[in-house]
Structures are given as C-alpha cells and as structure tokens.
Design a protein around this motif. Structure first.
Motif, PDB file in Angstrom:
ATOM      1  N   GLY A  41     -10.579  16.900  59.274  1.00  0.00           N
ATOM      2  CA  GLY A  41     -11.966  17.266  59.037  1.00  0.00           C
ATOM      3  C   GLY A  41     -12.433  16.658  57.735  1.00  0.00           C
ATOM      4  N   ARG A 125     -19.090  16.942  64.434  1.00  0.00           N
ATOM      5  CA  ARG A 125     -18.599  18.010  63.579  1.00  0.00           C
ATOM      6  C   ARG A 125     -19.203  17.965  62.188  1.00  0.00           C
ATOM      7  NH1 ARG A 125     -12.163  17.766  63.782  1.00  0.00           N
ATOM      8  NH2 ARG A 125     -12.532  16.297  62.083  1.00  0.00           N
TER       9      ARG A 125
ATOM     10  N   PHE B  37     -18.778  29.786  58.260  1.00  0.00           N
ATOM     11  CA  PHE B  37     -17.925  28.740  58.821  1.00  0.00           C
ATOM     12  C   PHE B  37     -18.752  27.859  59.759  1.00  0.00           C
ATOM     13  CE2 PHE B  37     -13.825  31.492  58.484  1.00  0.00           C
ATOM     14  CZ  PHE B  37     -13.806  31.269  57.129  1.00  0.00           C
ATOM     15  N   GLY B  41     -18.556  24.613  58.119  1.00  0.00           N
ATOM     16  CA  GLY B  41     -17.186  24.252  58.461  1.00  0.00           C
ATOM     17  C   GLY B  41     -16.231  25.080  57.615  1.00  0.00           C
ATOM     18  N   TYR B  42     -15.051  25.261  58.128  1.00  0.00           N
ATOM     19  CA  TYR B  42     -14.097  26.133  57.457  1.00  0.00           C
ATOM     20  C   TYR B  42     -13.763  25.658  56.052  1.00  0.00           C
ATOM     21  CZ  TYR B  42      -9.683  28.447  56.379  1.00  0.00           C
ATOM     22  OH  TYR B  42      -8.683  29.155  55.759  1.00  0.00           O
ATOM     23  N   LEU B  72     -10.612  33.015  59.417  1.00  0.00           N
ATOM     24  CA  LEU B  72     -10.653  32.009  60.470  1.00  0.00           C
ATOM     25  C   LEU B  72      -9.915  32.509  61.694  1.00  0.00           C
ATOM     26  CD1 LEU B  72     -11.383  29.188  61.441  1.00  0.00           C
ATOM     27  CD2 LEU B  72      -9.284  28.349  60.381  1.00  0.00           C
ATOM     28  N   ILE B 122     -16.548  26.846  66.105  1.00  0.00           N
ATOM     29  CA  ILE B 122     -15.510  27.008  65.094  1.00  0.00           C
ATOM     30  C   ILE B 122     -14.135  26.940  65.735  1.00  0.00           C
ATOM     31  CG2 ILE B 122     -14.570  28.553  63.356  1.00  0.00           C
ATOM     32  CD1 ILE B 122     -17.399  29.775  63.156  1.00  0.00           C
ATOM     33  N   ARG B 125     -13.204  23.425  66.418  1.00  0.00           N
ATOM     34  CA  ARG B 125     -13.225  22.540  65.286  1.00  0.00           C
ATOM     35  C   ARG B 125     -12.076  22.780  64.326  1.00  0.00           C
ATOM     36  NH1 ARG B 125     -19.118  22.946  62.743  1.00  0.00           N
ATOM     37  NH2 ARG B 125     -18.110  24.645  61.642  1.00  0.00           N
ATOM     38  N   ASP B 126     -11.876  24.047  64.004  1.00  0.00           N
ATOM     39  CA  ASP B 126     -11.009  24.350  62.870  1.00  0.00           C
ATOM     40  C   ASP B 126      -9.707  25.035  63.246  1.00  0.00           C
ATOM     41  OD1 ASP B 126     -12.614  23.273  60.759  1.00  0.00           O
ATOM     42  OD2 ASP B 126     -14.028  24.882  61.141  1.00  0.00           O
ATOM     43  N   ARG B 129      -6.611  24.336  61.251  1.00  0.00           N
ATOM     44  CA  ARG B 129      -6.425  24.805  59.879  1.00  0.00           C
ATOM     45  C   ARG B 129      -5.606  26.085  59.844  1.00  0.00           C
ATOM     46  NH1 ARG B 129      -7.107  20.262  58.095  1.00  0.00           N
ATOM     47  NH2 ARG B 129      -6.909  21.125  56.012  1.00  0.00           N
TER      48      ARG B 129
END
Lengths: 221, 221, 221, 221
Positions: A41, A125, B37, B41-42, B72, B122, B125-126, B129
């Motif tokens: 990311g 994103r 988030f 984004g995170y 998250l 989210i 995407r994350d 993580r």
DNA sequence: AATGAATGAGCATTCATTCAT
DNA sequence: GATGAATGAATGCTCATTCAT
C-alpha cells in the motif's frame, strides 16, 4: 499494469524531470515503486524499499523524484493513460455493434493487464493520496474511460442489443469492478492464459448486459 | 459494512477485552475506526483521529484496544462474520434451484451493505496488514463464503441452470468483485434504494452466468 | 567500564551495523549512552539525552542503532568482553601460584576500571532488560570470567595456599561483589590512584581467602 | 529485605497516611512493590503490576499512596531503617573487641537479609530516583550505618586487631559491597542456610581486614 | 475502599526529505 | 549520479495520575 514507456515521463509536473535523461532508469524506478505499493500500500511503502529494489540508497532516489507522491502519480496516471489508449484504439471498431465493441474493449483491457500485472489495484486504492490537482488529472482520464463504456452500453440499449431494463450507470460500474478486480486474484501461473480469461470475462459481461447469446458468440472452447 | 452489533465483540482476541464491558462504546470506536480507515486507508489513519471522533484523547483509546491492528481486525473480521451470517441464513432456500439461491444471496448481501455501508473496501485493501494469525482467521471465513457461492455455481452448471461453458472459479471471483465494488461507488443518496440496486445486480450476475431469462424473473420495473 | 576502542564494534549483532563505517562516531555514541544509563538507569534514560550528548537529534541516532537496547547491549557486552580480555591475558602467569594469579587478576581488573570508569554498574543492574538471546551471550561471557576466578580459588584450596574451610562459590561471588562495587564509590579524584586502590583490594581479597600473609606481600607503602 | 512492620509507615510524609488505617494492607503493598521493583527496576515497574499483585486495580492503589515514589521511599527507607536497627542492636557488644563486634554485625545483617530477601539491591540501584529530601533522609541513615562499621574498623586498626596498612574508607566500602551483593546471588534454596552463609562471610571479611585467625574463630564446620 | 474511565505528558521509533561531498 | 549523514515532524503506544461514582 505498469505504464507504457512512452506515457511514462512525469506528466504535468514541470521542473527538471530527470527522467528524460535516462528513461529506462525512470521506468525501472516506477516499476519498483509499483511493486512495493502493490505489496504494502502507498502509505506503508518505504522509499528505502523502492530505492533498494533498483540498487540505490534512499537519498539517491531524490535525484529522480521530488516526492514519494511523484511515484504514485506516475503509476496511477500511467495506468489511466493506458486505459485511454485502450479506449482510443477502438476507432477501428466504431462502426461495429455495441456487443462487439464492448467485447473487444474487454479483450484489449485484459490484454494490457497481462503485459503489466499488478498495479490496477493501486489506482483504485490510493488515488486519494494524490494532490487535488493530480487527482483531477487522473479523474478526468477515468471519466473518459468510463464514458466510453457507458456510451456503448447506452447505444446497445437504444438499438436493442442490450436489455432495456438495465441501468447504464450501474452496469458500467459493474463492468469496471469486474475488470479491476481481476488483478487481485488472477495469476497467469494458473492453467489459463490472459486470452482465455478475457474470453470468459467477455461472456460474463455481455451476458450480464442481456446481450443476445448469438451475438456473444460461441461458447468457450 | 460495519459489524452487526451482536457480532461485534472482539472475537478470537483473548485478553481483557474491555469492549465486553461497554459494548456500545466499543461499537462507537469500531465505527469511528471504520470511517477513518475508509477515508485514509489503514496505514495513513491516525489513532488520534479515531479517538477524536468518539470524543477521546488518543491515549484513552488504549483503554479499549491493545494496538491499532485490533481495530483493523475488528472491522475486517466483523465484515467477514457478517458475510458468514449471510451465507448461513440461506438454510431456508437450500432446496431451491441455483439461480434462486444465488439471487437471494445477492439480495441479502446488498441488504447488509445497506445497513452498514462503507467498510467493505477496507477488508479487501488492508487485510494484509493483519498479523498472520488474524489473517488466517479472516481468510478462513472468506474461503467459506467463497465456497458457498462456488457451490451454487457448480450446482447450477451441473443441473443446466447456468451455462456449461463458464469457469466456476472465474465466475465466483467476478461475482464477488461486483459485490465488493458496490460500496465504492454506490451512495444511497442516489435516486435508487439498496433494494432496487440489488435487483439490478442480481440480474447482471445471473445473466452473466447464463441463467435462463425466465428463471431470472421479470425485467426490472 | 566502557569498551576498549578495539573491542567496541557491535559484536554478534548482524545487520548493517553503520558503526563499522565510522568507529569513532559509534564509540562516542556508546560512551554517551553509558554516561546516561549510568546516571539515570536504562529504563529512565532518554534516547534524546544520549543523542544530544553527541550533538544529534534523537531521530538521527537511529541512523546508528536499531533500538535503545542496542546501546545497552553494546555497553554490557563490551564490559564483559573486556572482562574476557582480562581473564585471558593471564596466560603469562599460568604457572604462578594461585595467590599470585588472583592478585594479578585483581590488579588487571581494576586497571581496566580506571581506563573506562563508571559503567560496571550498568552491567549488573540492567542486564535483564536485554533480549533473551543477548542475555545469553552476556551470561556466557560472565560465566567464563567467573569460572576463571573460581578455578584459581579451587586450585588454591587444593594446594593449601587458601584456607581449606572456604566455599569456592561463595568466595568467588564475594570477590566479584568487591570488584564490581568499586566503581560505585571510588572516584580517582580522591587522593588515591587506581594502582593504590588495586593494592588495597588485592590484599583484602587475598586475606579474605586466607592466603599466607607472606604470599600476599608487604604491607601497603 | 522488606521493612519491619513497625518501621514501615510512611515516614516524613505528612498527610493522611492511609497506611495507619490498615497497616497490614500497607505492608502487603510495599512488599508487592518491592518484588516488582526488584524484578524490573523502579523505572520499568508499572503501578498496574504492583496493584495486581495485591488484588487491586491500578487506580485503587492511589488510595494508599500519593505517588509511585512513595513506594520506592518506603522500601529504600525501610531497608535503611532496618540497617539502623542492626547497628543499634550492637549495644550489648559495645565493650567487645573490634573483630567480635564486626563479626556480630555481619551475622545480624545477614540474618535480617534472610528475613526479607531481595530488596537490598533496590536501595543501591534506585536511590537516586527519590526526591532530594527523601534522598537526604536515606543518605543520613546510610551514613550512620557506614559510620558504625568504619568506627569499628578504625578501632581495630588502633588497637592492633586489624592490619595497620588497611584504609578504613576502602575497607568499609568493601565490606558493604560484599554484604549488599549477597542478595543478588544467594538463594536459600541452596544447600546452605543464611546462618552458614553468614559464617563464611564473617570469616572472609575479618580475614580481609587482617584480623588474627585466632580471633576469627575456628574454621567453618 | 475500590473501580472504571479518562487524561496528558512523555517516549521510542519511523521515515520522507535535504544536502554537502 | 550517487552517497552518507542528518533532520524534524509525525505517530503509535505507555503509564502515572485523577476523579466521579
């Protein structure tokens, strides 16, 4: 989906643009950035990682860029520039019927995905991490790409080749969601080429729009 | 797509889990985290922002969490838990034909999207993580949800209600790309309700699979 | 007891270890850390203080270290490495009688204390704040140093040069308690040099072991 | 070495002194603090850990204390108060010869170590974390304890029972280093009682001072 | 007496960025 | 072109302390 070399120089940036000195170096860097952004990311990616991937120390990268955001822009804008190319290449088919035109678009799009896999997701994103000006540049391209598909859809509804009940806005989004989603799960390592994938997706999309099965063409081989 | 209140307590987390003491507070916090988030984004989200959104100072948030990652996980896992619920609620329809079952699934899914909009992205995407352990928990749920749809697709191919030429793996991914993409562009502020959207998407998906137009039902009103 | 310059590079640390590039800078930093740890204790010491003492901002210190613990390890391990050197330098005396060997050891030990005063206490105090792996490295060195003294004590008991009633384990600990305690109260500003101090301590220790006054040598001048 | 109950109330603190309400509770808390300080050091010790060890939440501990430093003071000052008691109990031996008096002191000191092991190190280590006022209180007690031993040493030198060449200051420090070091390595789990240990240490110390072996007494059994 | 909740100052650590060489 | 060194702002997290209940 890395940027095609000819579209890759920093655009709309002014300044010294060192990329013009050694375009191949610039491409290496953008590709490296694409890989790292894709893996971690944008926010979590470290300039140091990108530099290391091209054999530089982080400080040295600043000979090529002004800021981390430059790299994001190069990738996201490059991605969209390629999309524009996909859209514009359709000229030859302009007189074809909407299902044929949309099917050809899908195939071209996925064909390019195959050439530079992996970065489509970044565009979706991390677009918002760009400066407003750069976001605007990208959003403009995006709108043109979007409009290209939507026009085909509306033409198809008008001439009866697509179902009359569909909503052009929704369906266009559905189409791009399908296309953009691909790079997150498809790996050519599978026993399936990009060409074969494209066939499947073309069918899925055209059927989804209610196209005449005859128009879509024969079932997949 | 925030977690339904009853599913929202930190699951599989061990520890003191203060959220269990004041579930409303915990829900507020997770919702706030989801918003932040989603916006940034995170990685770029700041604990301070999340805290401020619930009227706390950043340090105070740590009364409720052990780390940013907890939030998250709460969101991503909660999202998937809701997905599991959607999948499992299909018991009543088990004897129905595949197009009906899949259509009902799409409607339920989008229905829940409507209840807690915004966080589906989210999850996509994350996810990476999260710690490996937590990723595994989520991936397991994801696989079960995926499997549910894929089974319907395969059933439909077998009994002829879907086109024989489609690839279940590809098509299942296409379906989820369409569903997960929705929250990125659909806003109920539009002159369209979630129910109406669900109808459109149901048709798009079923047609994409080559279902008999008769089975899909009447054109949208 | 700071590390002798030549022994000071980060040992057993892996990684990029920038200290190897500019050893003087690394030594400055470790010395500064030693001072600060000695004054405030490891936990209460602030990276900012250490950095300021070498004219850096706290962030800059991380160009040289990976974590605060690295500095503690450099000091504690360095201290013990010097101890190992003290122990191994005894080769020339190997054939001497136990009191002579032990006396020489005490003198060498205190001699090195004089070269880099102040950090012995850190080793005793904050050893447990190191990671288990690093603790093990240090404890191994410590055991070898300890063993060196204990062997001499046991030899002395066996050949009658030390009292037969003493317990080698207890007495070895007593000796190190005396040696390690020194840096907490002795300041060379006193009207006493390290050499003179060493003479006193040598006598105290040898007498404590019951050595023959004749062997110990003449009273202090 | 926990504080004897009667010496344990917060001294020199003024205020409500809640310890007076439930002395046994106060003792529990100070003992818990002693354990935690001993394990982690004062700075790294957490109020929460101490509270948990007596079954309280961290906030609740503040019913008993005003600050973390209160606990450090209670321990360090308590330790020294016990030392004072050890020193003052020597009244009965005042007329005895110096070696006897010093030997008796060592035995009493170690005897008390046995009653409350473990905290002596704290006193040495974290004394400087106390406020200047409290440091002064403790240092005064320390000076009195030190002076007691030094006086015996000087008496012994004067009357010939100790070696004339020793330095009273150095030797006194050596003695306390030996005594204070004990709790860091001696565990009564060993096949050795505190009484036996005391015998060994008494001999080591008296010999170290050059006392007549006849005076020291018979070899250890 | 005790607690749950909140505070706020402090700290280690990260990292994009700069720049003299 | 490239580097090593330094910067400084940001950020996650900790924890002693407070206080209404």
């Amino acid at each position: 989906m890395a940027v095609a070399p000819e579209a890759r120089r920093p655009i709309g940036q002014g300044g010294r643009s060192p990329g013009s000195l050694r375009p191949e170096r610039w491409n290496e860097i953008v590709d490296a950035a694409g890989d790292v952004f894709d893996e971690k990311g944008y926010a979590a990616a470290r300039i140091e990682d990108i530099a290391a991937r091209v054999g530089l120390l982080k400080g040295s990268l600043y000979y090529y860029i002004d800021s981390k955001e430059d790299l994001l822009f190069a990738i996201v804008d490059g991605n969209h520039s390629r999309g524009i190319v996909v859209v514009e290449e359709g000229a030859a088919l302009e007189s074809a019927d909407p299902p044929t035109r949309l099917g050809a678009f899908v195939e071209r799009w996925i064909g390019i995905l195959g050439a530079n896999p992996g970065y489509a997701a970044i565009a979706e994103r991390d677009l918002r991490r760009l400066s407003p000006e750069r976001q605007a540049i990208v959003m403009d391209k995006r709108a043109r790409i979007h409009r290209f598909v939507r026009d085909i859809v509306e033409d198809g509804i008008a001439d009866g080749s697509f179902d009359a009940g569909i909503d052009p806005g929704i369906v266009t989004n559905n189409v791009f969601d399908v296309l953009n989603g691909i790079s997150q799960w498809f790996h050519p390592a599978r026993p399936l080429t990009y060409e074969q994938l494209a066939e499947h997706v073309r069918c899925f999309v055209l059927r989804g729009l209610g196209a005449d099965p005859e128009t879509i063409g024969p079932a997949l081989p």
